[in-house]
Each structure stands twice: as C-alpha cells, then as structure tokens.
Design a protein around this motif. Structure first.
Motif, PDB file in Angstrom:
ATOM      1  N   GLU A  86       1.159   8.568 -10.510  1.00  0.00           N
ATOM      2  CA  GLU A  86      -0.109   8.907  -9.400  1.00  0.00           C
ATOM      3  C   GLU A  86      -1.225   8.929 -10.097  1.00  0.00           C
ATOM      4  O   GLU A  86      -2.243   8.655  -9.714  1.00  0.00           O
ATOM      5  CB  GLU A  86       0.318  10.091  -8.692  1.00  0.00           C
ATOM      6  CG  GLU A  86       1.232  10.205  -7.705  1.00  0.00           C
ATOM      7  CD  GLU A  86       2.801  10.131  -8.001  1.00  0.00           C
ATOM      8  OE1 GLU A  86       3.645   9.772  -7.442  1.00  0.00           O
ATOM      9  OE2 GLU A  86       2.883  10.714  -9.208  1.00  0.00           O
ATOM     10  N   PRO A  89      -4.297   5.077 -10.777  1.00  0.00           N
ATOM     11  CA  PRO A  89      -3.378   5.515  -9.686  1.00  0.00           C
ATOM     12  C   PRO A  89      -2.640   4.536  -9.109  1.00  0.00           C
ATOM     13  O   PRO A  89      -2.971   3.482  -8.800  1.00  0.00           O
ATOM     14  CB  PRO A  89      -4.449   6.135  -8.664  1.00  0.00           C
ATOM     15  CG  PRO A  89      -5.645   5.239  -8.773  1.00  0.00           C
ATOM     16  CD  PRO A  89      -5.638   4.681  -9.963  1.00  0.00           C
ATOM     17  N   PHE A  91       0.347   4.913  -6.058  1.00  0.00           N
ATOM     18  CA  PHE A  91       0.770   5.613  -5.054  1.00  0.00           C
ATOM     19  C   PHE A  91       2.074   4.798  -4.312  1.00  0.00           C
ATOM     20  O   PHE A  91       2.863   5.684  -3.433  1.00  0.00           O
ATOM     21  CB  PHE A  91      -0.264   6.098  -3.780  1.00  0.00           C
ATOM     22  CG  PHE A  91      -1.003   7.057  -4.232  1.00  0.00           C
ATOM     23  CD1 PHE A  91      -1.326   7.530  -5.615  1.00  0.00           C
ATOM     24  CD2 PHE A  91      -1.947   7.580  -3.488  1.00  0.00           C
ATOM     25  CE1 PHE A  91      -2.010   8.592  -5.884  1.00  0.00           C
ATOM     26  CE2 PHE A  91      -2.839   8.663  -3.690  1.00  0.00           C
ATOM     27  CZ  PHE A  91      -3.004   9.058  -5.006  1.00  0.00           C
ATOM     28  N   THR A 240      -8.599  -0.118  -7.241  1.00  0.00           N
ATOM     29  CA  THR A 240      -9.382   1.005  -7.076  1.00  0.00           C
ATOM     30  C   THR A 240     -11.033   0.728  -7.526  1.00  0.00           C
ATOM     31  O   THR A 240     -11.179  -0.305  -7.966  1.00  0.00           O
ATOM     32  CB  THR A 240      -9.214   1.792  -8.600  1.00  0.00           C
ATOM     33  OG1 THR A 240      -7.869   2.348  -8.528  1.00  0.00           O
ATOM     34  CG2 THR A 240     -10.139   3.066  -8.776  1.00  0.00           C
ATOM     35  N   HIS A 272      -7.951   2.544  -3.645  1.00  0.00           N
ATOM     36  CA  HIS A 272      -8.347   3.794  -3.954  1.00  0.00           C
ATOM     37  C   HIS A 272      -9.839   3.823  -4.102  1.00  0.00           C
ATOM     38  O   HIS A 272     -10.383   3.236  -4.725  1.00  0.00           O
ATOM     39  CB  HIS A 272      -7.631   4.130  -5.314  1.00  0.00           C
ATOM     40  CG  HIS A 272      -6.309   4.264  -5.163  1.00  0.00           C
ATOM     41  ND1 HIS A 272      -5.395   5.328  -5.133  1.00  0.00           N
ATOM     42  CD2 HIS A 272      -5.269   3.056  -5.199  1.00  0.00           C
ATOM     43  CE1 HIS A 272      -4.016   5.020  -4.960  1.00  0.00           C
ATOM     44  NE2 HIS A 272      -3.965   3.701  -5.311  1.00  0.00           N
ATOM     45  N   SER A 274     -12.583   6.177  -5.210  1.00  0.00           N
ATOM     46  CA  SER A 274     -12.729   7.277  -6.207  1.00  0.00           C
ATOM     47  C   SER A 274     -14.186   7.712  -6.312  1.00  0.00           C
ATOM     48  O   SER A 274     -15.026   7.031  -6.248  1.00  0.00           O
ATOM     49  CB  SER A 274     -12.390   6.634  -7.573  1.00  0.00           C
ATOM     50  OG  SER A 274     -10.813   6.614  -7.478  1.00  0.00           O
ATOM     51  N   TYR A 309      -6.981   5.326   0.183  1.00  0.00           N
ATOM     52  CA  TYR A 309      -6.995   6.823  -0.547  1.00  0.00           C
ATOM     53  C   TYR A 309      -8.295   7.137  -1.043  1.00  0.00           C
ATOM     54  O   TYR A 309      -8.990   6.089  -1.429  1.00  0.00           O
ATOM     55  CB  TYR A 309      -5.877   6.722  -1.560  1.00  0.00           C
ATOM     56  CG  TYR A 309      -4.452   6.682  -1.158  1.00  0.00           C
ATOM     57  CD1 TYR A 309      -3.707   7.204  -0.169  1.00  0.00           C
ATOM     58  CD2 TYR A 309      -3.941   5.199  -1.272  1.00  0.00           C
ATOM     59  CE1 TYR A 309      -2.491   6.925   0.395  1.00  0.00           C
ATOM     60  CE2 TYR A 309      -2.652   4.569  -0.703  1.00  0.00           C
ATOM     61  CZ  TYR A 309      -1.987   5.714  -0.005  1.00  0.00           C
ATOM     62  OH  TYR A 309      -0.883   5.098   0.638  1.00  0.00           O
ATOM     63  N   GLY A 311      -9.988   9.206  -4.092  1.00  0.00           N
ATOM     64  CA  GLY A 311      -9.525   9.652  -5.332  1.00  0.00           C
ATOM     65  C   GLY A 311     -10.647  10.725  -6.057  1.00  0.00           C
ATOM     66  O   GLY A 311     -11.693  10.475  -5.686  1.00  0.00           O
ATOM     67  N   LYS A 317      -6.485  12.826   2.346  1.00  0.00           N
ATOM     68  CA  LYS A 317      -6.565  11.535   2.443  1.00  0.00           C
ATOM     69  C   LYS A 317      -6.021  11.035   1.043  1.00  0.00           C
ATOM     70  O   LYS A 317      -6.503   9.936   0.536  1.00  0.00           O
ATOM     71  CB  LYS A 317      -8.254  10.852   2.371  1.00  0.00           C
ATOM     72  CG  LYS A 317      -8.568  11.168   3.901  1.00  0.00           C
ATOM     73  CD  LYS A 317     -10.038  10.914   4.241  1.00  0.00           C
ATOM     74  CE  LYS A 317     -10.187  10.864   5.573  1.00  0.00           C
ATOM     75  NZ  LYS A 317     -10.485  12.256   6.013  1.00  0.00           N
ATOM     76  N   GLU A 318      -5.324  11.825   0.307  1.00  0.00           N
ATOM     77  CA  GLU A 318      -4.244  11.021  -0.628  1.00  0.00           C
ATOM     78  C   GLU A 318      -2.888  10.931  -0.124  1.00  0.00           C
ATOM     79  O   GLU A 318      -2.095  10.738  -0.836  1.00  0.00           O
ATOM     80  CB  GLU A 318      -4.484  11.917  -2.106  1.00  0.00           C
ATOM     81  CG  GLU A 318      -3.953  13.487  -1.622  1.00  0.00           C
ATOM     82  CD  GLU A 318      -4.179  14.256  -2.826  1.00  0.00           C
ATOM     83  OE1 GLU A 318      -4.865  14.119  -3.779  1.00  0.00           O
ATOM     84  OE2 GLU A 318      -3.585  15.684  -2.755  1.00  0.00           O
ATOM     85  N   ARG A 332       1.093  14.349  -0.706  1.00  0.00           N
ATOM     86  CA  ARG A 332       0.802  14.677  -2.034  1.00  0.00           C
ATOM     87  C   ARG A 332       0.010  15.720  -2.054  1.00  0.00           C
ATOM     88  O   ARG A 332      -0.822  16.310  -1.326  1.00  0.00           O
ATOM     89  CB  ARG A 332       0.184  13.557  -2.558  1.00  0.00           C
ATOM     90  CG  ARG A 332       1.006  12.425  -2.578  1.00  0.00           C
ATOM     91  CD  ARG A 332       0.103  11.259  -3.190  1.00  0.00           C
ATOM     92  NE  ARG A 332       0.939   9.742  -3.248  1.00  0.00           N
ATOM     93  CZ  ARG A 332       1.037   8.868  -2.442  1.00  0.00           C
ATOM     94  NH1 ARG A 332       0.297   9.138  -1.472  1.00  0.00           N
ATOM     95  NH2 ARG A 332       1.822   8.066  -2.413  1.00  0.00           N
ATOM     96  N   TYR A 335      -1.224  15.482  -8.161  1.00  0.00           N
ATOM     97  CA  TYR A 335      -0.221  14.577  -8.727  1.00  0.00           C
ATOM     98  C   TYR A 335       0.968  14.812  -8.183  1.00  0.00           C
ATOM     99  O   TYR A 335       2.091  14.359  -8.880  1.00  0.00           O
ATOM    100  CB  TYR A 335      -0.304  14.284 -10.237  1.00  0.00           C
ATOM    101  CG  TYR A 335      -1.623  13.761 -10.598  1.00  0.00           C
ATOM    102  CD1 TYR A 335      -2.345  12.597 -10.163  1.00  0.00           C
ATOM    103  CD2 TYR A 335      -2.376  14.195 -11.702  1.00  0.00           C
ATOM    104  CE1 TYR A 335      -3.440  12.255 -10.657  1.00  0.00           C
ATOM    105  CE2 TYR A 335      -3.658  13.991 -12.260  1.00  0.00           C
ATOM    106  CZ  TYR A 335      -4.220  12.941 -11.596  1.00  0.00           C
ATOM    107  OH  TYR A 335      -5.408  12.324 -12.030  1.00  0.00           O
TER     108      TYR A 335
END
Length: 363
Positions: A86, A89, A91, A240, A272, A274, A309, A311, A317-318, A332, A335
């Motif tokens: 994870e 990342p 998922f 990401t 993702h 982040s 997601y 990050g 929201k993960e 989750r 991790y």
C-alpha cells in the motif's frame, strides 16, 4: 531455478573480487547511439541527452566512457526495504502483502519538491551503496516473504538495465514486479519492459506543460503517452497526483485531468490524490490544505472515476468502495488492511467486477 541463481551469484561475487565492485562499469547501457567525436546520444528517455566523452547525462548515472554509454549504477542499490504494498501506493494489487522495494542513485527529472532528493539527485559515487546482483534481489524477496518486487524511491527508468534483469528473473521465480515511476521514458524501452511488469503506479505530477517546465524540467506529453501505453498493455495501473498549493491545485485543471483519464484510459484506473508537504527546494510552500484535497476528491468522483483515494492524510477516503452498490470492500487504517470483501475479484455483495488483482489462492 535455485541452482541457476546460486551459480549466477557465485560468478557475480567472483567478478566483484577480480575487478572491484566500483572500479569499472559492469554494464553497457541499452538504447543509445554513437555520434561523431566519441559523443553518444542516450535514447532511453525523452531528454535524449547528447553526452560527451567522460560526461554523464542529466540522470547522472549513464556515462560516456571512451565513446560507449555505461549504466554506472548497475547492481548498486542505495536503498532496499521491505514495505507494505500500500505504500507504493497500490491499493488494487495484492493488498495486505509485503513488497521488496529498491532503488539506485539518479533521476532523469529535477522536481523541486522531490521527497527522496538525497538519492534521486545524486550520482552513484556520491552515495554509499549495497552491491547486489539481480539474483541476490530475488533471494532477498524470498527470504523476506515478499510476493513482489518494487522499482521505486528514485526513478527506475535510469536503472533500466538492472530493473529489466531483475524483472526477468522475478518472472521465472514466480514473483510479481511493480514499476513506480514518473513515466518519463521513451516508447521502445517501455515496450521491452512491459512484458516483465505486473503493476505500475505512474506519477502524473501535474496536468499542464507549464507545471512540468517550472517544477520538474520535464514535459507532460511523454507521461500521458506512458500512461496510455501501460493501460493498453494490460498490466495493473494506478496513478498518483501530488497536489501542491498554487502549483497544480486549480479546480479546472484537476477536472481536465480526470476527464482525460476517463476518455483516454477509462474510469477504472485508481487515482491517488496526495497531500504535499514542504521538501527539497520548495520549503516555502505550505502543506496542501485538507479542503483542497477534499475538493479534488469531489471533482474526481463527479467526473466518474471509480476509485479515488486521498494520500498522506488519515481519512476514510483511503478505503475501497464498490462502484456499483457502494458497499465498503477494503477497510484500511494507514497501511494496515482490516477487511477485504472481494471474492474472486468481485464485490462480495453485488458481484460487480472490481478492478485489480487480489489475493486469490492460486496466485
């Protein structure tokens, strides 16, 4: 396979003793052409550096030695760790498993917000490395009960030959491989690499040429091409986007990025978003406000992306939800995986096919 690996390991160690681990380049580089005056042109990435004798390319690791290009970072990792997958990342690829992560020195971009700049912006001889031949990496993965190997931390493209050799051995050994990359690579090298990859996380750093020029010294279009090429190859892919205040946090640009993803590769590839924290040469920029990330998340969902997601942020929201019935499928905490309600790749509740590769008994 084990006998073959051990023979290779013994030969590698003998070679190191005979010539010295760092005294001569151990691998001629791939994807280059010779020019007049003992210059060479590297064709590995879109920079296509022209390199004079005795000099290195922008990446600092591919060096012209007497008119030939060498990968001076081959088998010289500066970081090897066992991570939760994870963290990449990823998922939607073997959640809850361990992955052996490695990197050498060097990068072909100059991102002024790089979180691993101590190793990505250095040449091999500026860092302490831990010499390891490809067969040794396979053994390390097995010894640590890792089901996969990640090429990560810096930019794996600049240790292409090392990565390719490890990936080939990993496939023979039944291990999965993961490419965590900025996507700044030319089409032919990527085409050769893809058959030996199982998953990738591509860092789409922004969605404008101006952002790439200002913050990375690269350009956007080659990255978009890489994303399309990966999607068409059939490997598992996640994307990401690090959201940096006043740099790439414009709502319309984020919306444009999400629309591009849906139109060009489809809505199922996870995104993702982040949180940025001050780093390297961008210390004067504040951390990304939580409401900015929430805004980006809302836009991505409004545009129709199935899996979005947040990050670098503790949030619900993960978690993974079914795009069809909306039920929680993967719970989750950072991790840690608390629960997975995906059966044979489908939602446990409505049998909707969930994008990714999950922990089937036969894998």
């Amino acid at each position: 396979m084990k006998a073959r690996v051990r023979i290779w390991l013994i030969m590698s160690l003998l070679l190191t003793l005979l010539i010295g681990a760092k005294s001569v380049p151990v691998r001629e580089a791939m994807f280059y052409e010779k020019l007049d005056g003992r210059q060479v042109r590297c064709n590995l990435c879109p920079l296509r550096c022209t390199i004079a004798k005795g000099k290195s390319g922008t990446c600092r690791v591919r060096k012209n030695i007497d008119g030939k290009l060498y990968a001076t970072n081959y088998a010289r990792p500066v970081a090897i760790h066992v991570d939760p997958i994870e963290k990449k990342p990823l998922f939607h690829f073997l959640p809850g498993t361990k992955i052996l992560s490695l990197a050498t020195a060097g990068c072909n971009l100059r991102c002024n917000f790089c979180q691993n700049w101590e190793i990505s912006q250095s040449a091999p001889d500026e860092l302490r490395d831990r010499p390891a031949q490809p067969c040794e990496i396979i053994e390390l993965a097995r010894e640590n009960d890792c089901r996969s190997i990640a090429f990560t931390y810096t930019e794996p493209t600049v240790y292409y030959e090392y990565m390719l050799d490890i990936a080939k051995l990993a496939k023979e050994a039944g291990l999965k491989t993961v490419w965590v990359s900025c996507g700044y690579i030319n089409e032919e090298p990527l085409k050769m690499l893809l058959p030996y990859l199982d998953a990738a996380n591509i860092d789409l750093k922004g969605f404008s040429e101006d952002f790439y020029t200002t913050y990375t010294t690269g350009s956007l279009q080659p990255v978009l091409r890489t994303i399309i090429q990966c999607a068409q190859s059939g490997i598992e892919m996640e994307i990401t986007n690090l959201i940096i205040p006043t740099a790439n946090d414009d709502p319309e640009t984020i919306r444009e990025m999400c629309r591009w993803m849906i139109e060009e590769v489809g809505p199922e590839f996870p995104l993702h978003l982040s949180r940025f924290f001050p780093n390297y040469r961008l210390m004067n920029r504040p951390a990304t406000p939580v409401n900015t990330l929430e805004m980006a998340y809302t836009i991505a969902k409004e545009e129709g992306l199935h899996y979005v997601y947040l990050g670098n942020l503790q949030t619900d929201k993960e978690d993974t939800y079914c795009p069809n019935c909306g039920r929680l499928l993967i719970d989750r905490s950072g991790y840690r995986i608390n629960r997975v309600d995906i059966v044979n790749g489908c939602c446990k509740y409505c049998d909707y096919k969930i994008y990714g590769r999950f922990n089937a008994p036969e894998e």
